[in-house]
Design a protein around this motif. Structure first.
Motif, PDB file in Angstrom:
ATOM      1  N   PHE A  40       0.822  -1.206   0.000  1.00 24.12           N
ATOM      2  CA  PHE A  40       0.000   0.000   0.000  1.00 24.12           C
ATOM      3  C   PHE A  40       0.862   1.264   0.000  1.00 24.12           C
ATOM      4  O   PHE A  40       0.484   2.263  -0.616  1.00 24.12           O
ATOM      5  CB  PHE A  40      -0.964  -0.002   1.181  1.00 24.12           C
ATOM      6  CG  PHE A  40      -2.099  -0.971   1.011  1.00 24.12           C
ATOM      7  CD1 PHE A  40      -2.965  -0.866  -0.066  1.00 24.12           C
ATOM      8  CD2 PHE A  40      -2.294  -1.984   1.915  1.00 24.12           C
ATOM      9  CE1 PHE A  40      -4.008  -1.750  -0.238  1.00 24.12           C
ATOM     10  CE2 PHE A  40      -3.334  -2.886   1.759  1.00 24.12           C
ATOM     11  CZ  PHE A  40      -4.200  -2.767   0.677  1.00 24.12           C
ATOM     12  N   ALA A  41       2.010   1.232   0.653  1.00 27.20           N
ATOM     13  CA  ALA A  41       2.910   2.394   0.631  1.00 27.20           C
ATOM     14  C   ALA A  41       3.451   2.624  -0.778  1.00 27.20           C
ATOM     15  O   ALA A  41       3.540   3.771  -1.242  1.00 27.20           O
ATOM     16  CB  ALA A  41       4.053   2.189   1.625  1.00 27.20           C
ATOM     17  N   TRP A  42       3.799   1.539  -1.465  1.00 27.45           N
ATOM     18  CA  TRP A  42       4.291   1.655  -2.831  1.00 27.45           C
ATOM     19  C   TRP A  42       3.204   2.211  -3.755  1.00 27.45           C
ATOM     20  O   TRP A  42       3.467   3.095  -4.570  1.00 27.45           O
ATOM     21  CB  TRP A  42       4.780   0.290  -3.326  1.00 27.45           C
ATOM     22  CG  TRP A  42       5.119   0.276  -4.774  1.00 27.45           C
ATOM     23  CD1 TRP A  42       6.198   0.826  -5.381  1.00 27.45           C
ATOM     24  CD2 TRP A  42       4.319  -0.293  -5.819  1.00 27.45           C
ATOM     25  NE1 TRP A  42       6.136   0.631  -6.738  1.00 27.45           N
ATOM     26  CE2 TRP A  42       4.991  -0.065  -7.029  1.00 27.45           C
ATOM     27  CE3 TRP A  42       3.123  -0.978  -5.844  1.00 27.45           C
ATOM     28  CZ2 TRP A  42       4.492  -0.497  -8.248  1.00 27.45           C
ATOM     29  CZ3 TRP A  42       2.627  -1.420  -7.054  1.00 27.45           C
ATOM     30  CH2 TRP A  42       3.306  -1.178  -8.234  1.00 27.45           C
ATOM     31  N   LEU A  43       1.981   1.692  -3.622  1.00 29.32           N
ATOM     32  CA  LEU A  43       0.880   2.195  -4.447  1.00 29.32           C
ATOM     33  C   LEU A  43       0.612   3.676  -4.180  1.00 29.32           C
ATOM     34  O   LEU A  43       0.381   4.456  -5.102  1.00 29.32           O
ATOM     35  CB  LEU A  43      -0.388   1.393  -4.180  1.00 29.32           C
ATOM     36  CG  LEU A  43      -0.514   0.066  -4.898  1.00 29.32           C
ATOM     37  CD1 LEU A  43      -1.716  -0.707  -4.375  1.00 29.32           C
ATOM     38  CD2 LEU A  43      -0.618   0.275  -6.390  1.00 29.32           C
ATOM     39  N   SER A  50       3.092  11.105 -10.007  1.00 36.23           N
ATOM     40  CA  SER A  50       2.755  11.767 -11.262  1.00 36.23           C
ATOM     41  C   SER A  50       1.362  11.334 -11.701  1.00 36.23           C
ATOM     42  O   SER A  50       0.827  10.350 -11.193  1.00 36.23           O
ATOM     43  CB  SER A  50       3.776  11.402 -12.351  1.00 36.23           C
ATOM     44  OG  SER A  50       3.674  10.015 -12.654  1.00 36.23           O
ATOM     45  N   PRO A  51       0.791  12.052 -12.657  1.00 40.96           N
ATOM     46  CA  PRO A  51      -0.506  11.602 -13.183  1.00 40.96           C
ATOM     47  C   PRO A  51      -0.430  10.207 -13.819  1.00 40.96           C
ATOM     48  O   PRO A  51      -1.368   9.416 -13.715  1.00 40.96           O
ATOM     49  CB  PRO A  51      -0.871  12.666 -14.217  1.00 40.96           C
ATOM     50  CG  PRO A  51      -0.148  13.890 -13.761  1.00 40.96           C
ATOM     51  CD  PRO A  51       1.134  13.382 -13.154  1.00 40.96           C
ATOM     52  N   PHE A  54      -0.496   7.727 -11.025  1.00 39.25           N
ATOM     53  CA  PHE A  54      -1.855   7.570 -10.509  1.00 39.25           C
ATOM     54  C   PHE A  54      -2.673   6.659 -11.417  1.00 39.25           C
ATOM     55  O   PHE A  54      -3.408   5.783 -10.942  1.00 39.25           O
ATOM     56  CB  PHE A  54      -2.539   8.933 -10.377  1.00 39.25           C
ATOM     57  CG  PHE A  54      -3.929   8.850  -9.845  1.00 39.25           C
ATOM     58  CD1 PHE A  54      -4.159   8.742  -8.488  1.00 39.25           C
ATOM     59  CD2 PHE A  54      -5.024   8.854 -10.706  1.00 39.25           C
ATOM     60  CE1 PHE A  54      -5.445   8.652  -7.984  1.00 39.25           C
ATOM     61  CE2 PHE A  54      -6.313   8.766 -10.215  1.00 39.25           C
ATOM     62  CZ  PHE A  54      -6.523   8.656  -8.851  1.00 39.25           C
ATOM     63  N   ALA A  55      -2.537   6.838 -12.721  1.00 42.04           N
ATOM     64  CA  ALA A  55      -3.268   6.002 -13.677  1.00 42.04           C
ATOM     65  C   ALA A  55      -2.807   4.541 -13.577  1.00 42.04           C
ATOM     66  O   ALA A  55      -3.628   3.627 -13.652  1.00 42.04           O
ATOM     67  CB  ALA A  55      -3.072   6.529 -15.090  1.00 42.04           C
ATOM     68  N   ALA A  56      -1.508   4.345 -13.382  1.00 44.09           N
ATOM     69  CA  ALA A  56      -0.993   2.981 -13.246  1.00 44.09           C
ATOM     70  C   ALA A  56      -1.512   2.334 -11.966  1.00 44.09           C
ATOM     71  O   ALA A  56      -1.881   1.150 -11.964  1.00 44.09           O
ATOM     72  CB  ALA A  56       0.535   2.990 -13.262  1.00 44.09           C
TER      73      ALA A  56
END
Length: 125
Positions: A40-43, A50-51, A54-56
């Motif tokens: 969860f920290a990595w996510l 970056s945008p 966020f999309a990834a």
């Protein structure tokens, strides 16, 4: 010296009382939550970078296996919370007798599962 103790125990045939099952699941849920912290920290870091990050992250979270994992983590959080409150009440000396301990253990199990079903319904919306 002879003992009447069994030589071989089949652990799958031992029937634990329900408060013991809740205790074991409380520990398992705690371990699951601790082990999920790096993921969860990595996510979170990727989503804030970056945008495109966020999309990834959003695309990763829409995968069915990841959503199943999120549902398991929701159960772990809810079970750990409810069972933890139960243990705090037991530490106060309330509900220590056997019938009450059994009923509160069943309540903790069913409440965590019911709330997980509610969370699953929210995930489908």
């Amino acid at each position: 010296m002879t003992t009447s103790r069994p030589v071989f125990l089949e652990l799958w045939h031992i029937r634990l009382p329900i408060p013991a099952v809740v205790s074991i699941l409380h520990r398992i849920s705690g371990v699951l939550m601790v082990l999920s912290i790096p993921v969860f920290a990595w996510l979170f870091a990727q989503a804030l970078a970056s945008p495109a990050g966020f999309a990834a992250s959003a695309a990763f979270l829409t995968h069915p296996l990841v959503q199943l994992g999120l549902l398991v983590m929701a159960w772990a959080l809810l079970h750990h919370l409810i069972a933890g409150i139960r243990y705090l009440v037991i530490d106060l000396g309330i509900g220590v007798d056997r019938p009450t301990a059994r009923s509160t253990a069943w309540t903790a199990l069913t409440a965590a599962l019911a709330l997980t079903v509610v969370v699953a319904g929210g995930m489908l919306l």
